[in-house]
Design a protein around this motif. Sequence first.
Motif, PDB file in Angstrom:
ATOM      1  N   ASN A 445       0.885  -0.973   0.360  1.00 54.09           N
ATOM      2  CA  ASN A 445      -0.342  -0.248   0.007  1.00 54.09           C
ATOM      3  C   ASN A 445       0.368   1.017   0.015  1.00 54.09           C
ATOM      4  OD1 ASN A 445      -3.569  -0.512   0.296  1.00 54.09           O
ATOM      5  ND2 ASN A 445      -3.144   0.759   1.926  1.00 54.09           N
ATOM      6  N   PHE A 446       1.991   1.708   0.381  1.00 57.76           N
ATOM      7  CA  PHE A 446       2.990   2.553   0.346  1.00 57.76           C
ATOM      8  C   PHE A 446       3.796   2.646  -0.875  1.00 57.76           C
ATOM      9  CE2 PHE A 446       6.575   0.256   2.316  1.00 57.76           C
ATOM     10  CZ  PHE A 446       6.588  -0.943   2.380  1.00 57.76           C
ATOM     11  N   TYR A 447       3.611   1.642  -1.463  1.00 58.28           N
ATOM     12  CA  TYR A 447       4.056   2.079  -2.476  1.00 58.28           C
ATOM     13  C   TYR A 447       4.636   3.362  -3.377  1.00 58.28           C
ATOM     14  CZ  TYR A 447       6.045   1.134  -7.702  1.00 58.28           C
ATOM     15  OH  TYR A 447       6.969   1.570  -8.992  1.00 58.28           O
ATOM     16  N   ASP A 448       3.208   4.153  -3.721  1.00 60.57           N
ATOM     17  CA  ASP A 448       3.666   5.135  -3.886  1.00 60.57           C
ATOM     18  C   ASP A 448       4.166   6.337  -3.229  1.00 60.57           C
ATOM     19  OD1 ASP A 448       1.812   4.882  -6.079  1.00 60.57           O
ATOM     20  OD2 ASP A 448      -0.264   5.202  -4.984  1.00 60.57           O
ATOM     21  N   ARG A 449       4.144   5.839  -1.603  1.00 62.53           N
ATOM     22  CA  ARG A 449       5.540   7.165  -0.753  1.00 62.53           C
ATOM     23  C   ARG A 449       6.477   6.496  -1.121  1.00 62.53           C
ATOM     24  NH1 ARG A 449       3.905   8.611   4.174  1.00 62.53           N
ATOM     25  NH2 ARG A 449       2.044   8.871   4.040  1.00 62.53           N
ATOM     26  N   ALA A 450       7.308   5.489  -1.204  1.00 60.91           N
ATOM     27  CA  ALA A 450       7.919   5.037  -1.849  1.00 60.91           C
ATOM     28  C   ALA A 450       8.308   5.300  -2.658  1.00 60.91           C
ATOM     29  CB  ALA A 450       8.282   3.216  -1.737  1.00 60.91           C
ATOM     30  N   ARG A 451       7.812   5.588  -3.716  1.00 61.68           N
ATOM     31  CA  ARG A 451       7.886   6.361  -4.426  1.00 61.68           C
ATOM     32  C   ARG A 451       8.280   7.757  -5.090  1.00 61.68           C
ATOM     33  NH1 ARG A 451       4.099   5.229  -9.924  1.00 61.68           N
ATOM     34  NH2 ARG A 451       3.535   7.214  -8.611  1.00 61.68           N
ATOM     35  N   TYR A 452       7.112   8.766  -4.162  1.00 66.80           N
ATOM     36  CA  TYR A 452       8.113  10.025  -3.255  1.00 66.80           C
ATOM     37  C   TYR A 452       9.077  10.079  -3.346  1.00 66.80           C
ATOM     38  CZ  TYR A 452       7.330  14.670  -1.765  1.00 66.80           C
ATOM     39  OH  TYR A 452       7.171  15.600  -0.920  1.00 66.80           O
ATOM     40  N   TYR A 453       9.958   9.135  -2.812  1.00 64.18           N
ATOM     41  CA  TYR A 453      11.732   9.785  -1.904  1.00 64.18           C
ATOM     42  C   TYR A 453      11.904   8.558  -2.708  1.00 64.18           C
ATOM     43  CZ  TYR A 453       9.366  11.208   1.840  1.00 64.18           C
ATOM     44  OH  TYR A 453       9.230  11.784   3.368  1.00 64.18           O
ATOM     45  N   GLY A 454      11.783   7.476  -3.742  1.00 63.89           N
ATOM     46  CA  GLY A 454      12.720   7.482  -5.094  1.00 63.89           C
ATOM     47  C   GLY A 454      13.362   6.353  -4.482  1.00 63.89           C
ATOM     48  N   GLU A 455      11.945   5.194  -3.375  1.00 62.47           N
ATOM     49  CA  GLU A 455      12.253   4.031  -3.085  1.00 62.47           C
ATOM     50  C   GLU A 455      12.171   2.846  -3.479  1.00 62.47           C
ATOM     51  OE1 GLU A 455      15.178   3.084  -1.382  1.00 62.47           O
ATOM     52  OE2 GLU A 455      15.007   5.047  -0.137  1.00 62.47           O
ATOM     53  N   GLU A 456      11.189   3.696  -4.809  1.00 61.70           N
ATOM     54  CA  GLU A 456      10.093   2.505  -4.858  1.00 61.70           C
ATOM     55  C   GLU A 456      11.155   1.080  -5.865  1.00 61.70           C
ATOM     56  OE1 GLU A 456      10.957   5.059  -7.182  1.00 61.70           O
ATOM     57  OE2 GLU A 456      10.767   4.563  -8.755  1.00 61.70           O
ATOM     58  N   ARG A 457      11.853   1.384  -6.492  1.00 60.33           N
ATOM     59  CA  ARG A 457      12.642   0.020  -7.476  1.00 60.33           C
ATOM     60  C   ARG A 457      13.161  -1.070  -5.771  1.00 60.33           C
ATOM     61  NH1 ARG A 457      16.806   1.120 -10.513  1.00 60.33           N
ATOM     62  NH2 ARG A 457      17.726  -0.964 -10.360  1.00 60.33           N
ATOM     63  N   ARG A 458      14.106  -0.357  -4.993  1.00 61.91           N
ATOM     64  CA  ARG A 458      14.114  -0.822  -3.606  1.00 61.91           C
ATOM     65  C   ARG A 458      13.257  -1.697  -3.298  1.00 61.91           C
ATOM     66  NH1 ARG A 458      17.698   1.658   0.838  1.00 61.91           N
ATOM     67  NH2 ARG A 458      18.240  -0.324   1.571  1.00 61.91           N
ATOM     68  N   LEU A 459      12.332  -0.833  -3.307  1.00 62.92           N
ATOM     69  CA  LEU A 459      11.486  -1.837  -2.124  1.00 62.92           C
ATOM     70  C   LEU A 459      10.781  -3.614  -3.153  1.00 62.92           C
ATOM     71  CD1 LEU A 459       8.993  -1.841  -0.419  1.00 62.92           C
ATOM     72  CD2 LEU A 459       6.919  -0.510  -1.342  1.00 62.92           C
ATOM     73  N   MET A 460      10.736  -3.164  -4.373  1.00 61.66           N
ATOM     74  CA  MET A 460      10.316  -4.038  -5.048  1.00 61.66           C
ATOM     75  C   MET A 460      11.071  -5.344  -5.431  1.00 61.66           C
ATOM     76  SD  MET A 460       6.991  -3.320  -4.981  1.00 61.66           S
ATOM     77  CE  MET A 460       6.296  -4.629  -6.455  1.00 61.66           C
ATOM     78  N   GLN A 461      12.162  -4.818  -4.845  1.00 64.29           N
ATOM     79  CA  GLN A 461      13.577  -5.879  -5.421  1.00 64.29           C
ATOM     80  C   GLN A 461      13.379  -6.108  -3.951  1.00 64.29           C
ATOM     81  OE1 GLN A 461      16.963  -3.660  -6.263  1.00 64.29           O
ATOM     82  NE2 GLN A 461      16.469  -3.883  -8.471  1.00 64.29           N
ATOM     83  N   ALA A 462      13.585  -5.877  -2.829  1.00 64.46           N
ATOM     84  CA  ALA A 462      13.804  -6.916  -1.545  1.00 64.46           C
ATOM     85  C   ALA A 462      12.118  -7.557  -1.416  1.00 64.46           C
ATOM     86  CB  ALA A 462      13.761  -5.195  -0.551  1.00 64.46           C
ATOM     87  N   LEU A 463      11.049  -7.350  -1.900  1.00 65.43           N
ATOM     88  CA  LEU A 463      10.030  -8.261  -1.944  1.00 65.43           C
ATOM     89  C   LEU A 463       9.934  -9.334  -2.816  1.00 65.43           C
ATOM     90  CD1 LEU A 463       7.288  -5.565  -1.357  1.00 65.43           C
ATOM     91  CD2 LEU A 463       7.924  -7.342  -0.452  1.00 65.43           C
ATOM     92  N   GLU A 464      10.731  -9.341  -3.796  1.00 65.43           N
ATOM     93  CA  GLU A 464      10.635  -9.625  -4.282  1.00 65.43           C
ATOM     94  C   GLU A 464      11.977 -10.800  -4.643  1.00 65.43           C
ATOM     95  OE1 GLU A 464      11.263  -8.098  -9.111  1.00 65.43           O
ATOM     96  OE2 GLU A 464       9.391  -7.060  -8.988  1.00 65.43           O
ATOM     97  N   ALA A 465      12.676 -10.810  -4.371  1.00 62.04           N
ATOM     98  CA  ALA A 465      14.348 -11.151  -3.234  1.00 62.04           C
ATOM     99  C   ALA A 465      13.635 -12.262  -2.227  1.00 62.04           C
ATOM    100  CB  ALA A 465      15.075 -10.708  -3.487  1.00 62.04           C
TER     101      ALA A 465
END
Length: 477
Positions: A445-465
Amino acid sequence: MFGKRKQPFGGNDGPLKLVEPAPHTTAQTVAMASSNAPERTGPEDDDYYALKAQVMSAVLETIDIVKLSDMDAVQAREEIQALISDIAAAQKLKIPLAAQEDLYRDICNDMLGYGPLEPLLARDDISDIMVNGARRVFIEVDGKVQQTSVRFKDNSQLLNICQRIVSQVGRRVDESSPICDARLMDGSRVNVIAPPLAIDGPSLTIRKFKREKLTLDKLVSFGSITFEGAEVLKIIGRVRCNVIISGGTGSGKTTLLNTLTRFIDHEERIVTCEDSAELQLQQPHVVRLETRPPNLEGQGEITMYNLVRNCLRMRPERIIVGEVRGPEVFDLLQAMNTGHDGSMGTIHSNSPRDCLKRMESMIAMSGYNLPATTVREMIAGAVDVIIQAARMRDGSRKITHITEVTGMEGDVITTQDLFVYDIEGEDASGKVIGRHKSTGIGRPNFYDRARYYGEERRLMQALEAAHAGPAGFGKLG
Ligand SMILES: Nc1ncnc2c1ncn2[C@@H]1O[C@H](COP(=O)(O)OP(=O)(O)O)[C@@H](O)[C@H]1O
Ligand SMILES: [Mg+2]
């Protein structure tokens, strides 16, 4: 803007790289004279106590207490040692060579510090010290409670030491006020409950302050959370999710809260409210507040509720509440709902669901006469993530859930787990066997927040890994 909350959050623009700040280096005040002596291994015998009592009373007769109080710890110890030698010579005392060191140390400790507790206080591996009357002293090391051979001469020596501890915060402990909270100069938290309430002698509990706080990387190396889980926590801390850390006593809530604060940007203004200052924030713009117990006349108490209320007027960007126990929950949630994104607190509860219920009942008990649905809407609107900490049967601590609060369905708060810890059993030595699992949620749910801070790629990578399981482990490294 980002889903649930109406008001945009502050913070700096554009993507920033997430870096872990350098370890805390500020020197802590350690007032206690730490003795390097090892913990005694065998119980002392009555002869030793008799000898010690004899020497001690001679020392007390001879020594100039006023002069002693002017000396620093090293000088004072030397003075007492010299006096003991003089006394032994004058009274022709036979002090067995083996007992000499112990005698010097014990008498110094009794006169200058916290008596038999000194060696325990000096040990950094101990997290709690529990004294149940003069003869039973327990410690917790690595999550395991064990009895020590440390003894007090009798309950009155123990009570004297309790007295010395609480007098430093201007309190007194005796029959008329037998319960007292205090703090050692090094920040350790102390509770004393004396007879007649404690039936078998004074009970003293010390939660030792650890100067070296655990970091998230340490928690990964302990197996409290996986590397990927920790990555997600770092992002949660940085991108200003509102977080409640839930767990039982000693499950590691405060430790976890402290590790999360390391990922807060240094430009943010943070106000912390605690019963006794344990958090060690690295940021420059922090105001630390502490509650105050009532004085001897029962006046002047400042509660957590008072502090949280006041801190709303201090223009905080984030509010961090050490332990949420009562009506302050309402103000914290309100702060979370009104632009103080990234606020955090801990709550004593056993699961994320239980935590939601606890918040609801804390609000109900504080006398706000609100319909249950309104309260739930408030909670669902305010809290983004609940992180559950637990102390396992084998003494290890685990982060058992990272759970998002997603909204409401009818009058029920909905949640989704991002990570859970599955217990599979115990091995022969009683060690808990289990596995951290990602639940495979596509997009938090906080994906958009993460994107605002430029962290969305890192977030998705962590979840996928994490979802790829052990095979995917280390992909991020
Ligand atoms: N993940 C962990 N692994 C090992 N020890 C931990 C962990 N988390 C906390 N501890 C230790 O456990 C003790 C209690 O932690 P604390 O955070 O104060 O618990 P709580 O706030 O839930 O009462 C502390 O001594 C702390 O250093
Ligand atoms: Mg705590």
